[in-house]
Write a protein that holds these residues in place. Structure first.
Motif, mmCIF file in Angstrom:
data_model
loop_
_atom_site.group_PDB
_atom_site.id
_atom_site.type_symbol
_atom_site.label_atom_id
_atom_site.label_comp_id
_atom_site.label_asym_id
_atom_site.label_seq_id
_atom_site.Cartn_x
_atom_site.Cartn_y
_atom_site.Cartn_z
ATOM 1 N N GLY A 1 -6.874 -4.158 -20.659
ATOM 2 C CA GLY A 1 -6.274 -3.480 -21.282
ATOM 3 C C GLY A 1 -5.595 -4.523 -22.586
ATOM 4 O O GLY A 1 -4.351 -4.742 -22.872
ATOM 5 N N ILE A 2 -5.546 -5.800 -21.523
ATOM 6 C CA ILE A 2 -5.549 -7.470 -21.863
ATOM 7 C C ILE A 2 -6.837 -7.687 -23.883
ATOM 8 O O ILE A 2 -7.571 -7.719 -23.352
ATOM 9 N N THR A 3 -6.400 -7.819 -24.651
ATOM 10 C CA THR A 3 -6.881 -8.103 -25.829
ATOM 11 C C THR A 3 -6.966 -9.709 -25.978
ATOM 12 O O THR A 3 -5.917 -10.371 -25.661
ATOM 13 N N MET A 4 -8.068 -9.958 -25.455
ATOM 14 C CA MET A 4 -8.790 -11.520 -25.874
ATOM 15 C C MET A 4 -9.870 -10.824 -26.737
ATOM 16 O O MET A 4 -11.096 -11.453 -27.013
ATOM 17 N N THR A 5 -9.142 -12.812 -27.294
ATOM 18 C CA THR A 5 -10.745 -12.787 -28.838
ATOM 19 C C THR A 5 -11.758 -14.259 -27.394
ATOM 20 O O THR A 5 -11.577 -14.432 -26.715
ATOM 21 N N ARG A 6 -12.234 -14.563 -28.357
ATOM 22 C CA ARG A 6 -13.805 -14.907 -27.722
ATOM 23 C C ARG A 6 -13.075 -16.397 -27.868
ATOM 24 O O ARG A 6 -13.233 -17.107 -26.376
ATOM 25 N N ASP A 7 -12.366 -17.314 -28.379
ATOM 26 C CA ASP A 7 -12.535 -18.406 -28.341
ATOM 27 C C ASP A 7 -10.926 -18.379 -27.145
ATOM 28 O O ASP A 7 -11.158 -18.991 -26.789
ATOM 29 N N GLU A 8 -10.367 -17.293 -27.259
ATOM 30 C CA GLU A 8 -9.349 -17.509 -25.944
ATOM 31 C C GLU A 8 -9.533 -17.603 -24.745
ATOM 32 O O GLU A 8 -9.532 -18.269 -23.836
ATOM 33 N N ALA A 9 -10.881 -16.929 -24.412
ATOM 34 C CA ALA A 9 -11.503 -16.595 -23.289
ATOM 35 C C ALA A 9 -12.492 -17.883 -23.305
ATOM 36 O O ALA A 9 -12.292 -18.469 -21.897
ATOM 37 N N ARG A 10 -12.670 -18.501 -24.436
ATOM 38 C CA ARG A 10 -13.843 -19.816 -24.247
ATOM 39 C C ARG A 10 -13.104 -20.503 -23.439
ATOM 40 O O ARG A 10 -12.990 -21.503 -22.711
ATOM 41 N N GLU A 11 -11.298 -20.999 -24.497
ATOM 42 C CA GLU A 11 -10.599 -22.471 -23.695
ATOM 43 C C GLU A 11 -10.203 -21.956 -22.347
ATOM 44 O O GLU A 11 -9.827 -22.933 -22.164
ATOM 45 N N ALA A 12 -9.971 -20.633 -22.289
ATOM 46 C CA ALA A 12 -9.491 -20.457 -20.971
ATOM 47 C C ALA A 12 -10.484 -20.877 -19.701
ATOM 48 O O ALA A 12 -10.582 -21.326 -19.005
ATOM 49 N N VAL A 13 -11.999 -20.359 -20.355
ATOM 50 C CA VAL A 13 -12.939 -21.411 -18.868
ATOM 51 C C VAL A 13 -13.036 -23.008 -19.417
ATOM 52 O O VAL A 13 -13.669 -23.331 -18.379
ATOM 53 N N TYR A 14 -13.513 -23.665 -20.783
ATOM 54 C CA TYR A 14 -13.680 -24.833 -21.428
ATOM 55 C C TYR A 14 -12.365 -25.816 -20.765
ATOM 56 O O TYR A 14 -12.461 -27.419 -20.570
ATOM 57 N N GLY A 15 -11.540 -25.169 -20.443
ATOM 58 C CA GLY A 15 -10.319 -26.407 -20.420
ATOM 59 C C GLY A 15 -9.602 -26.258 -21.442
ATOM 60 O O GLY A 15 -8.582 -26.942 -21.152
ATOM 61 N N LEU A 16 -9.804 -26.139 -22.080
ATOM 62 C CA LEU A 16 -9.442 -26.340 -23.784
ATOM 63 C C LEU A 16 -10.537 -25.953 -25.417
ATOM 64 O O LEU A 16 -11.344 -25.303 -24.376
ATOM 65 N N PRO A 17 -10.233 -26.460 -26.584
ATOM 66 C CA PRO A 17 -10.502 -25.136 -27.034
ATOM 67 C C PRO A 17 -12.185 -25.466 -27.238
ATOM 68 O O PRO A 17 -13.260 -26.512 -27.293
ATOM 69 N N PHE A 18 -13.202 -24.468 -26.905
ATOM 70 C CA PHE A 18 -14.612 -24.725 -27.271
ATOM 71 C C PHE A 18 -15.087 -26.182 -28.591
ATOM 72 O O PHE A 18 -16.418 -26.648 -28.199
ATOM 73 N N ALA A 19 -15.146 -25.832 -29.887
ATOM 74 C CA ALA A 19 -14.789 -26.940 -30.213
ATOM 75 C C ALA A 19 -15.451 -28.605 -29.961
ATOM 76 O O ALA A 19 -15.982 -29.057 -30.702
ATOM 77 N N GLN A 20 -13.830 -28.817 -29.192
ATOM 78 C CA GLN A 20 -13.494 -29.842 -28.830
ATOM 79 C C GLN A 20 -13.564 -30.458 -27.602
ATOM 80 O O GLN A 20 -14.734 -31.952 -27.474
ATOM 81 N N TRP A 21 -14.652 -29.223 -26.956
ATOM 82 C CA TRP A 21 -15.062 -29.589 -25.152
ATOM 83 C C TRP A 21 -16.615 -29.915 -25.694
ATOM 84 O O TRP A 21 -17.862 -30.737 -25.625
ATOM 85 N N LYS A 22 -17.388 -29.307 -27.044
ATOM 86 C CA LYS A 22 -18.834 -29.406 -27.334
ATOM 87 C C LYS A 22 -18.719 -30.730 -27.951
ATOM 88 O O LYS A 22 -20.134 -31.615 -27.898
ATOM 89 N N ALA A 23 -17.485 -31.095 -28.967
ATOM 90 C CA ALA A 23 -18.035 -32.554 -29.309
ATOM 91 C C ALA A 23 -17.383 -33.221 -28.204
ATOM 92 O O ALA A 23 -18.458 -34.983 -28.324
#
Length: 103
Positions: free
Chosen positions: A58-80
């Motif tokens: 029942g917890i709403t989470m965006t794709r970006d929020e989930a990616r940040e939880a896994v990557y440890g930082l915003p996905f675009a930053q990790w990717k760069a």
């Protein structure tokens, strides 16, 4: 939930946190395509599974929020910082792995 179920959940959560720590800090150079070739999942898969588990509770989470939880930082930053262009060899190995496991 029994005490055994609770303990199992705690152990699983600790193992997941250790995997994320390992991928974020100890092996950030390992490319997602290599994980997909050899393990059949990558950091994006983990973030999708994380988001799905949140939504099942029942917890709403965006794709970006989930990616940040896994990557440890915003996905675009990790990717760069860490993601390189896939080589022709990696792309060929990925395609071969997909064929092998989809049949």
């Amino acid at each position: 939930m029994t005490d055994t179920d609770f303990e199992t959940t705690q152990i699983e959560a600790a193992a997941f946190r250790r995997l994320i720590q390992h991928l974020m800090h100890e092996r950030p150079e390992v490319q997602n395509i290599d994980l997909m070739i050899h393990a059949g999942f990558c950091r994006n898969c983990l973030s999708d599974w994380y988001r799905e588990a949140a939504e099942q509770r029942g917890i709403t989470m965006t794709r970006d929020e989930a990616r940040e939880a896994v990557y440890g930082l915003p996905f675009a930053q990790w990717k760069a910082q860490h993601q390189r262009e896939a080589t022709p060899e990696q792309l060929a190995a990925f395609e071969a792995a997909q064929r092998k496991h989809s049949g």
